[in-house]
Design an enzyme around this catalytic site. Structure first.
Site, mmCIF file in Angstrom:
data_model
loop_
_atom_site.group_PDB
_atom_site.id
_atom_site.type_symbol
_atom_site.label_atom_id
_atom_site.label_comp_id
_atom_site.label_asym_id
_atom_site.label_seq_id
_atom_site.Cartn_x
_atom_site.Cartn_y
_atom_site.Cartn_z
ATOM 1 N N HIS A 85 -8.631 -3.961 6.223
ATOM 2 C CA HIS A 85 -8.109 -4.542 7.467
ATOM 3 C C HIS A 85 -8.250 -6.052 7.415
ATOM 4 O O HIS A 85 -9.350 -6.580 7.241
ATOM 5 C CB HIS A 85 -8.873 -3.984 8.664
ATOM 6 C CG HIS A 85 -8.250 -4.321 9.985
ATOM 7 N ND1 HIS A 85 -7.299 -3.514 10.589
ATOM 8 C CD2 HIS A 85 -8.433 -5.372 10.820
ATOM 9 C CE1 HIS A 85 -6.926 -4.061 11.729
ATOM 10 N NE2 HIS A 85 -7.603 -5.190 11.894
ATOM 11 N N ASP B 249 3.719 -12.917 2.264
ATOM 12 C CA ASP B 249 2.328 -12.504 2.431
ATOM 13 C C ASP B 249 1.473 -13.301 1.457
ATOM 14 O O ASP B 249 1.698 -13.252 0.248
ATOM 15 C CB ASP B 249 2.201 -11.001 2.153
ATOM 16 C CG ASP B 249 0.898 -10.404 2.653
ATOM 17 O OD1 ASP B 249 -0.111 -11.135 2.713
ATOM 18 O OD2 ASP B 249 0.879 -9.200 2.971
ATOM 19 N N ARG C 125 -1.933 -13.056 1.293
ATOM 20 C CA ARG C 125 -3.260 -12.462 1.160
ATOM 21 C C ARG C 125 -3.582 -12.081 -0.290
ATOM 22 O O ARG C 125 -2.681 -11.851 -1.085
ATOM 23 C CB ARG C 125 -3.370 -11.214 2.047
ATOM 24 C CG ARG C 125 -3.401 -11.525 3.532
ATOM 25 C CD ARG C 125 -3.345 -10.260 4.360
ATOM 26 N NE ARG C 125 -2.040 -9.593 4.266
ATOM 27 C CZ ARG C 125 -1.718 -8.511 4.967
ATOM 28 N NH1 ARG C 125 -2.599 -7.955 5.789
ATOM 29 N NH2 ARG C 125 -0.504 -7.980 4.837
#
Length: 388
Positions: free
Chosen positions: A245, A320, A322
């Site tokens: 998460h 993205d 990440r």
């Protein structure tokens, strides 16, 4: 006899000055951490590549005084932005270059700080941005410009830099304490598999379970922390129910309806509580890795009609940003070798498996849909491949 007059001296281990210098000098990761801190505070850093030297400043934190001072010392700078930013707002510039490479723009002579910000910050995109093709610098070694943009992203600043070439004969003030980093080594470090280690842990009760143990992981340079929450006592001989998460302050804490993050977080914890065991990895990669300030810029652009991917590109970021590899590192350090992964994102499954964690099941987590986030979820399914 007074004092230590009769105490035998303890021989000091021989240590050459060279060995002492090596031991006390910062690592590449520590140099990057300092450069990131300096850029966030509005200070310059120096990038090195062979005999080339450049001064790098973040457009977002640059001041008029520092721009004027650096221009007086080093001459005209270049503005460096990402290719996705160029494609979003300067299409005639982007067509002149290869994808995924920095775009270098030569500013007009004496261009004020407002000129740089207008080309770096989507807040000014309603203002026409004429940039003729002859202002774009092509060819040459791009290593130092890649470094500049890599540092901006690490600092969670807008990926736009002002770069001054330090030519032979250029004079910088004596005693100016600049962080000096090698471009090749730094880019290699930024791309390397992250190194994190547990530094503390404690057990406490949760709504989802009577026993939860939170472990704090810290990177080797002390610059970033992530968290692992263990519910119950997972059987490490079996695939562990796990959830990766990413931090979402607006959804997890404030209950924002623009995303499904908060409901996913609580549903994952409830599932682990119901099964009696599981591990939730909470990564400080807000806004798909661009930071909360940039996430608010994305929200503002979404309010103007862009979807989440288009908004990221308008700011100069990829879809993205990440790095999920850190989650695999954390699970492995906890003894996990196989997992049942709570996710709707197949990319997470692929990254875990590529980094040594076997995923035996992708467990859907389809919660949190509402009238405010239906478009956002549709974009995640269409453009990011989420199974919604």
């Amino acid at each position: 006899m007074p004092g230590n007059a009769l105490r035998p001296s303890v021989p000091t281990p021989a240590l050459t000055l060279h060995a002492a210098f090596d031991a006390l000098s910062p690592t590449v990761a520590e140099q990057i951490a300092r450069a990131v801190s300096d850029l966030r505070s509005g200070r310059p850093c120096m990038g090195l590549s062979g005999r080339r030297q450049v001064i790098i400043m973040a457009v977002e934190t640059l001041s008029d005084d520092r721009l004027t001072a650096l221009r007086a010392l080093l001459g005209a700078p270049l503005l460096v932005i990402t290719d996705v930013r160029a494609r979003a707002v300067l299409t005639e510039v982007a067509s002149e270059k290869s994808a995924a490479e920095p775009v270098r723009i030569r500013p007009p002579e004496g261009a004020p700080l407002a000129w740089f910000r207008s080309r770096a910050n989507a807040r000014f995109d309603s203002i026409p941005l004429p940039t003729s093709a002859h202002c774009v610098v092509v060819g040459g070694d791009l290593l130092l410009y890649r470094l500049a943009l890599g540092l901006m992203k690490s600092a969670e600043l807008l990926p736009a830099a002002v770069v001054f070439e330090v030519s032979e004969g250029s004079a910088l003030p004596e005693g100016l304490d600049l962080c000096r980093i090698d471009a090749g080594a730094s880019l290699e470090q930024l791309a390397a598999k992250p190194v994190f280690a547990p530094v503390s842990a404690a057990t406490f009760p949760l709504h989802a379970a009577d026993s939860g143990q939170l472990t704090v992981f810290r990177d080797s340079a002390g610059a970033r922390e992530h968290y692992a929450l263990k519910i119950g006592t997972p059987d490490l001989a079996q695939p562990v129910l796990a959830r990766l998460h990413s931090a979402c302050f607006t959804g997890d804490v404030l209950g924002s309806l623009k995303c499904d993050c908060g409901p996913q977080l609580h549903a994952a914890l409830a599932r682990m509580g119901a099964e009696g065991a599981g591990i939730l990895l909470y990564l400080n990669q807000e806004g798909r890795g661009i930071g909360l300030a940039n996430k608010m810029r994305v929200y503002d652009l979404q309010n103007q009609g862009l979807d989440t991917v288009e908004a990221n590109h308008r700011l100069g970021f990829e879809d993205d940003e990440r790095d999920f590899r850190v989650a695999a590192v954390m699970l492995q350090s906890m003894g996990v070798r196989a997992a049942r992964l709570l996710t709707n994102n197949p990319a997470k499954v692929r990254i875990f498996e590529a980094n040594g964690i076997e995923i035996t099941e992708q467990v859907p987590l389809r919660v949190g849909r509402n009238p405010h986030n239906s478009g956002y979820l549709a974009t995640k399914a269409l453009k990011s491949g989420h199974t919604l």
